[in-house]
Design a protein around this motif. Structure first.
Motif, short mmCIF file in Angstrom:
data_model
loop_
_atom_site.label_atom_id
_atom_site.label_comp_id
_atom_site.label_asym_id
_atom_site.label_seq_id
_atom_site.Cartn_x
_atom_site.Cartn_y
_atom_site.Cartn_z
N VAL A 1 0.84 -1.20 0.00
CA VAL A 1 0.00 0.00 0.00
C VAL A 1 0.88 1.25 0.00
N LEU A 2 2.00 1.20 0.72
CA LEU A 2 2.90 2.36 0.68
C LEU A 2 3.35 2.62 -0.76
N GLY A 3 3.74 1.55 -1.45
CA GLY A 3 4.16 1.70 -2.85
C GLY A 3 3.06 2.33 -3.69
N ALA A 4 1.83 1.83 -3.50
CA ALA A 4 0.70 2.34 -4.28
C ALA A 4 0.47 3.82 -3.99
N PHE A 5 0.55 4.21 -2.71
CA PHE A 5 0.27 5.60 -2.36
C PHE A 5 1.38 6.54 -2.84
N VAL A 6 2.62 6.06 -2.86
CA VAL A 6 3.68 6.91 -3.42
C VAL A 6 3.37 7.19 -4.89
N LEU A 7 2.93 6.16 -5.61
CA LEU A 7 2.57 6.37 -7.02
C LEU A 7 1.41 7.35 -7.15
N GLN A 8 0.38 7.19 -6.32
CA GLN A 8 -0.77 8.09 -6.40
C GLN A 8 -0.34 9.54 -6.17
N LYS B 1 12.68 -9.69 2.04
CA LYS B 1 13.36 -8.43 1.67
C LYS B 1 13.43 -8.25 0.16
N THR B 2 13.65 -9.35 -0.56
CA THR B 2 13.69 -9.24 -2.02
C THR B 2 12.32 -8.82 -2.53
N CYS B 3 11.29 -9.37 -1.91
CA CYS B 3 9.93 -9.04 -2.32
C CYS B 3 9.67 -7.55 -2.10
N VAL B 4 10.09 -7.03 -0.93
CA VAL B 4 9.80 -5.63 -0.61
C VAL B 4 10.68 -4.70 -1.44
N TYR B 5 11.98 -4.88 -1.34
CA TYR B 5 12.86 -3.87 -1.95
C TYR B 5 13.02 -4.09 -3.45
N GLY B 6 12.99 -5.34 -3.89
CA GLY B 6 13.08 -5.60 -5.32
C GLY B 6 11.71 -5.59 -5.98
N GLY B 7 10.78 -6.36 -5.42
CA GLY B 7 9.47 -6.52 -6.06
C GLY B 7 8.63 -5.26 -5.97
N VAL B 8 8.34 -4.83 -4.73
CA VAL B 8 7.43 -3.69 -4.57
C VAL B 8 8.09 -2.41 -5.07
N TRP B 9 9.26 -2.09 -4.55
CA TRP B 9 9.86 -0.79 -4.91
C TRP B 9 10.44 -0.80 -6.31
N GLY B 10 10.88 -1.99 -6.78
CA GLY B 10 11.32 -2.09 -8.18
C GLY B 10 10.16 -1.78 -9.12
N THR B 11 8.98 -2.29 -8.79
CA THR B 11 7.80 -2.01 -9.62
C THR B 11 7.46 -0.53 -9.58
N VAL B 12 7.57 0.08 -8.39
CA VAL B 12 7.24 1.51 -8.28
C VAL B 12 8.18 2.32 -9.17
N VAL B 13 9.47 2.04 -9.08
CA VAL B 13 10.44 2.84 -9.83
C VAL B 13 10.30 2.60 -11.33
N LEU B 14 10.28 1.34 -11.75
CA LEU B 14 10.20 1.06 -13.19
C LEU B 14 8.83 1.39 -13.76
N GLY B 15 7.80 1.22 -12.93
CA GLY B 15 6.43 1.44 -13.42
C GLY B 15 6.19 2.87 -13.87
N SER B 16 7.05 3.77 -13.42
CA SER B 16 6.90 5.16 -13.82
C SER B 16 7.46 5.41 -15.22
N ASP B 17 8.05 4.40 -15.81
CA ASP B 17 8.85 4.65 -17.00
C ASP B 17 8.47 3.77 -18.19
N VAL B 18 7.21 3.43 -18.27
CA VAL B 18 6.79 2.53 -19.36
C VAL B 18 5.54 3.03 -20.09
N TRP B 19 5.08 4.24 -19.75
CA TRP B 19 3.74 4.65 -20.19
C TRP B 19 3.54 4.63 -21.69
N ALA B 20 4.65 4.87 -22.44
CA ALA B 20 4.44 5.01 -23.88
C ALA B 20 4.11 3.68 -24.56
N HIS B 21 4.12 2.55 -23.80
CA HIS B 21 3.68 1.30 -24.46
C HIS B 21 2.18 1.34 -24.79
N HIS B 22 1.49 2.35 -24.29
CA HIS B 22 0.09 2.53 -24.71
C HIS B 22 -0.01 3.39 -25.96
#
Ligand code: HEM
Ligand SMILES: [Cu+2]
Length: 527
Positions: free
Chosen positions: A184-191, A266-287
């Protein structure tokens, strides 16, 4: 009644989010049924006016995402659970929390006005100009609904970030947090970062339509693709606003029901959750692959889109690892949670051809895209909300739901979604375009459309049984025993069901070796 309207208790606010989002889900679900009935045969079937069809599509998409999934996950589940999971008595700003939920309810009312005003919005959930500017439909309702929902969510984001940073129980370290709290923290940072971009984009549409500006009108020097960039700059991250808490919810259930700690925490939190937050900001043009985008951006975004499979893969690996060698209890929440492995695979793997710029030339704007995001976002995230309601049902109501009814609802829902979306995915590959009112030029797809409509009716039955199960359980269910699933997490171990004002009879303190997933180990989760 007054107690609920003016309540600043995060649990009541959570329930208000639940009721609002399930109401939105029900109406948006009826729209989905109308859409499927319309497509059950060639030519006009239940309406001869294509605008009606567009309005159904608009309401279905916009309400499912803005009024059901995001508030269901980050409104209802986050509100109800996070303060209790971190051992706090409430959120950091309870009155702002109450303000957020009523903004959300106003937005729902505004959205529902679609069905009474003479010129309802018909702009899909995307609101693309030039159509949204030129249509006779009332686009301002779309814009203001987005504003209200967005404002509500930004307030929620600030509130929950402060709550988790400042109000954790004494001794509760970051690496002892429930995985749901991290997601949820990851989601709210994105919001917090991206909602303003969407709000700006829709506001410019409002200006173009009602005040004569030309931000998106190429003939007057505007740029129509600017909107698509701004929209997806928010709305791609928004899919992770939904995905992350959905996976967090599922992981809580998988861990508890299989008596295993979260695999690779820890891999799930720092790699999975936060990796998704960071990279997820950088893919929008695939739409925007088929919009005539410059090559360097298209190729770049193809790379980032493929790379984001890595953090998402880490999250899925954690799901599988958490089940591994578990001693598994197959009750209703677990059936929903376990089915997610299949749904995430179906949705995630179909994302890969879509991320390839070459293959997407064929697939873009077809039913394949629609089936992709329904598997991953529509169904997966909806099942996560349902799994969450079942799992925390004893906590929230103090009663048990009926297991047989719950399982029957699950079975119908699971069969129904596949009977609906597998044929639609197939005709998408064969070239069926999305968002067409009629498909007279593709008579060969009529059979698949009929099967999908039957699927939708099966889902409707499953959903009705599910909602009946909840209402029946809340009113007449057996009294819940203490900690029915044997969880180690604070919301189960240190409260009464339902928890009273202030959450805990005695505020918990946590020791360094405590974990919400201390299964098998004998360390005491002392207070
Ligand atoms: C890692 C896996 C994923 C990949 C590689 C991927 C890739 C893509 C691509 C390339 C498109 C654009 C297709 C087109 O319009 O031609 C797309 C559409 C979409 N995806 Fe995904 N996706 C993934 C996961 C997700 C997730 C997790 C969600 C939501 C929870 C999601 C939701 C959507 C939505 C809503 C759309 C279409 C929106 C619209 O046009 O209305 N995707 N995906
Ligand atoms: Cu995307």
């Amino acid at each position: 009644m007054k107690d609920w309207i003016f309540s600043t208790d995060h649990k009541r606010i959570g329930i208000l989010y639940l009721v609002g989002s399930i109401a939105a889900f029900a109406v948006a679900g009826i729209m989905a049924l109308l859409i499927r009935l319309e497509q059950s045969g060639l030519g006009p079937t239940i309406t001869s006016d294509a605008t009606n069809y567009n309005v159904w599509l608009y309401f279905h998409g916009a309400a499912m995402i803005l009024a059901f999934l995001i508030p269901g996950l980050t409104g209802f589940l986050a509100n109800y659970l996070i303060p209790i999971m971190i051992g706090a008595h409430d959120v950091a700003f309870p009155r702002i929390n109450s303000f957020s939920v009523w903004l959300f309810w106003f937005a729902i009312v505004l959205a529902l006005l679609t069905f009474v005003i003479p010129d309802p919005p018909d702009v899909m959930w995307t609101g693309y100009p030039p159509y949204s500017v030129q249509t006779a439909g009332n686009t301002s309702f779309y814009v203001f609904t987005v504003h209200l929902m967005g404002f509500s969510s930004i307030l929620g984001a600030v509130n929950f970030l402060c709550t988790v940073i400042y109000m954790r129980a004494p001794g509760l370290g970051w690496n002892q947090l429930n995985i749901f709290v991290w997601t949820v923290l990851g989601a709210f940072v994105l919001q917090l970062i991206f909602i303003p971009v969407l709000a700006a984009a829709v506001t410019l549409v409002l200006f173009d339509k009602y005040f004569g500006t030309a931000f998106f009108a190429p003939a007057q020097g505007g740029d129509v693709l600017l909107y698509q960039n701004l929209f997806w700059f928010y709305s791609h991250p928004a899919v992770y606003v939904i995905l992350l808490p959905a996976i967090g919810t599922i992981l809580e259930i998988l861990s508890t029901m299989s008596r295993n700690p979260i695999f690779n925490y820890k891999t799930c939190v720092y790699g999975g959750v936060w990796g998704t937050v960071v990279l997820g900001s950088d893919v929008w043009a695939h739409h925007l692959y088929v919009s005539g985008l410059v090559d360097w951006l298209r190729i770049g975004m193809m790379m980032t889109t493929i790379i984001i499979s890595i953090p998402v893969g880490l999250l899925v690996l954690t799901m599988v690892g958490t089940l591994y060698k578990g001693s598994i209890q197959y009750n209703t929440p677990m059936l929903y949670a376990a089915s997610e492995l299949f749904l995430i695979l179906a949705g995630g793997l179909t994302g890969i051809p879509l991320s390839m710029t070459s293959m997407t030339l064929h697939l873009s704007e077809t039913y394949f895209v629609m089936a992709h995001f329904h598997y991953i976002m529509g169904i997966m995230a909806t099942f996560a909300v349902f799994a969450g309601v079942y799992f925390w049902f004893p906590l929230m109501t103090g009663r048990m739901y009926n297991e047989t009814l719950g399982k029957l609802g699950f079975l119908l829902n699971f069969i129904g979604v596949n009977v609906t979306f597998a044929p639609l995915m197939w005709i998408g590959v064969e070239g069926m375009p999305r968002r067409y009112f009629d498909y007279a030029m593709f008579p060969q797809f009529e059979g698949a459309m009929k099967i999908a409509t039957v699927g939708a009716l099966i889902i409707a039955l499953g959903m009705a049984i599910t909602i009946i199960t909840w209402i029946h359980g809340a009113i007449a269910g057996e009294k819940a025993p203490h900690n029915p699933w044997g969880s180690k997490s604070l919301e189960w171990t240190h409260t009464v069901y339902p928890p009273g004002a202030g959450n805990f009879p005695t505020p918990p303190t946590v020791s360094a070796d405590w974990s919400p997933y201390n299964y098998g180990k004998h360390t005491a989760h002392t207070i």
